[in-house]
Enzyme design. Structure first.
Site, mmCIF file in Angstrom:
data_model
loop_
_atom_site.group_PDB
_atom_site.id
_atom_site.type_symbol
_atom_site.label_atom_id
_atom_site.label_comp_id
_atom_site.label_asym_id
_atom_site.label_seq_id
_atom_site.Cartn_x
_atom_site.Cartn_y
_atom_site.Cartn_z
ATOM 1 N N GLY A 207 -15.266 40.712 -46.165
ATOM 2 C CA GLY A 207 -14.140 40.206 -45.729
ATOM 3 C C GLY A 207 -14.184 38.988 -45.005
ATOM 4 O O GLY A 207 -15.017 38.456 -44.858
ATOM 5 N N ASN A 208 -12.892 38.626 -44.147
ATOM 6 C CA ASN A 208 -12.977 37.537 -43.408
ATOM 7 C C ASN A 208 -12.098 37.722 -42.088
ATOM 8 O O ASN A 208 -11.191 38.739 -42.253
ATOM 9 C CB ASN A 208 -12.821 36.243 -44.091
ATOM 10 C CG ASN A 208 -11.482 36.368 -44.830
ATOM 11 O OD1 ASN A 208 -10.517 36.157 -43.914
ATOM 12 N ND2 ASN A 208 -11.595 36.187 -45.930
ATOM 13 N N ARG A 209 -11.827 36.760 -41.176
ATOM 14 C CA ARG A 209 -11.430 36.830 -40.233
ATOM 15 C C ARG A 209 -10.020 36.661 -40.095
ATOM 16 O O ARG A 209 -9.204 36.661 -39.144
ATOM 17 C CB ARG A 209 -12.060 36.091 -39.052
ATOM 18 C CG ARG A 209 -13.374 36.680 -38.487
ATOM 19 C CD ARG A 209 -14.087 35.797 -37.592
ATOM 20 N NE ARG A 209 -13.526 35.571 -36.491
ATOM 21 C CZ ARG A 209 -13.630 34.605 -35.456
ATOM 22 N NH1 ARG A 209 -14.367 33.852 -35.684
ATOM 23 N NH2 ARG A 209 -12.762 34.347 -34.363
#
Ligand code: CTP
Length: 394
Positions: A207-209
């Site tokens: 995933g990512n932020r």
């Protein structure tokens, strides 16, 4: 919203204190809110709270309005761009449904030509009572809109339908109605938001932020300017905005499908989502065990959504960069044939992830505009100004 007037009718429900928060949020959104309280509402919460927050007169009795309004109910009714009755008791709903006008609020309801939005709050039995339901039906048939009531714990200690809708939901509906003749009225705008997640196994993902705040701010701003908004959202903690068609997705592949179908007849596509560029080649069906000393994940490329959807009149992308901001943004603008790209420097302490603020540079074929740090909502409006101008030029 700066020239919009809301008359906020507060009635004698225990939820009346929540109207203070509502009026505060309306004021923060730039709306002028004139509060009209029923006599019983004034026993639950003081008019001074509303006056202090709005800086505007508060009225409860006929002919006692401490303002420039001459014949109070008529002038309030005429000044209103929206009459919002929140919270609304069964009693006030009944009166409005039957054209009874025996206090300032109900007179205003009868005299106004503005849209009316009602947020009921009452005990479940009162809400479910056939008389109340018939009154609600009558009002709905007249075009009067309702927000809530929600299901939840009630002041009486019970649990059921009748709870005052969450303030953000009421606010969203109100702003949606107020924005209906805004500068994006009649336009269909598709916005993507938040990060996608690509499964490694049933519990883990790549995933990512991204928090989704920028995309949600864009969707809400477009809604408040009259657009018909479709929001395609990756997983996020953010509250669902009301008045917006939200489609929840998880993976980049799901997002591609959802964006593609939402783009049918769309005027603009704004890809604020942080779409995964790579996903695990295959996701394990059972949870991976840490039995090995190392674990190698093979990743494969996802489809580029923005690049593959070209038949939308205005297409806007975001470029998150840690170096060569403008050069990289311009490269993406050209490669994906975009109308505009919003370049974000995500290196260093000012990274916008999760923040309510953003510092962006707008890059299009005409040039580069470096914007100061501003709220994501303000940035959303700046961006939508560009979208509006671009649509007008097409
Ligand atoms: N984007 C997309 N589909 C993808 C990846 C990105 O639609 N599979 C969109 C993003 O929503 C964003 C824009 O493309 O609006 C730019 O995304 P970004 O990840 O910054 O750039 P990339 O083109 O993926 O290039 P790189 O990762 O090399 O910087």
């Amino acid at each position: 919203m700066s020239e919009r007037n809301v008359v906020l009718g507060v009635t004698g429900s225990i939820a009346a204190y929540k109207a203070v928060d509502l009026v505060s949020k309306l004021t923060q959104a730039g709306v002028s809110a004139y509060t009209v309280m029923t006599e019983s509402a004034t026993k639950l919460v003081g008019p001074a709270s509303f006056r202090a927050i709005t800086g505007l007169p508060v009225a409860s009795r006929m002919f006692e309005l401490e303002s420039t309004f001459s014949i109070e109910h008529v002038s309030l009714a005429e000044a209103a761009d929206l009459l919002l009755i929140a919270p609304a008791t069964a009693n006030v709903i009944a009166k409005v449904a039957h054209g009874i006008a025996d206090d300032l609020l109900t007179c205003t309801a009868l005299a106004t030509r503005a849209p009316i939005l009602i947020a009921p709050a009452m005990h479940t039995a009162m809400w479910e009572n056939p008389a109340t339901q018939a009154n609600v039906k009558t009002l709905r048939e007249q075009g009067i809109r309702f927000v809530g009531p929600a299901v939840g714990r009630l002041a009486s200690g019970g649990f059921g339908e009748g709870r005052f809708a969450p303030v953000p939901e009421i606010l969203g509906e109100a702003l949606h109605i107020l924005g209906q003749d805004g500068d994006l009225a009649g336009k269909r705008i598709v916005v993507s938001a938040a990060g996608t997640r690509e499964a490694i196994d049933p519990v883990r993902f790549v995933g990512n932020r991204s928090s989704g705040k920028m995309g949600y701010a864009l969707a809400e701003a477009a809604r408040d300017r009259g657009a018909n908004v479709a929001l395609i959202s990756g997983p996020t903690q953010l509250a669902r905005p009301s008045g917006i068609d939200v489609n929840d997705v998880v993976t980049a592949a799901d997002m591609l499908d959802a964006v593609r179908s939402a783009c049918n007849e769309a005027d603009a596509l704004i890809m604020a989502a942080a779409v995964a560029d790579y996903r695990p080649e295959s996701a394990a069906e059972t949870k991976l065990k840490k039995s090995e000393a190392e674990l190698l994940l093979r990743l494969e490329k996802t489809d580029d959504i923005l690049d593959s959807i070209r038949d939308v009149p205005v297409r806007v992308g975001f470029a998150a960069e840690t170096e060569n901001l403008i050069e990289n943004a311009r490269g993406k603008l050209e490669a994906k044939d975009l109308d505009l790209i919003v370049a974000n420097n995500i290196g260093g302490p000012d990274a916008p992830f999760g923040s309510d603020e953003n510092r962006a540079t707008l890059v299009d074929a005409q040039g580069v505009e470096e914007l100061p740090t501003m709220s994501k909502r303000e940035l959303a409006d700046r961006l939508l100004d560009r979208v509006r101008d671009r649509l007008a030029a097409n």
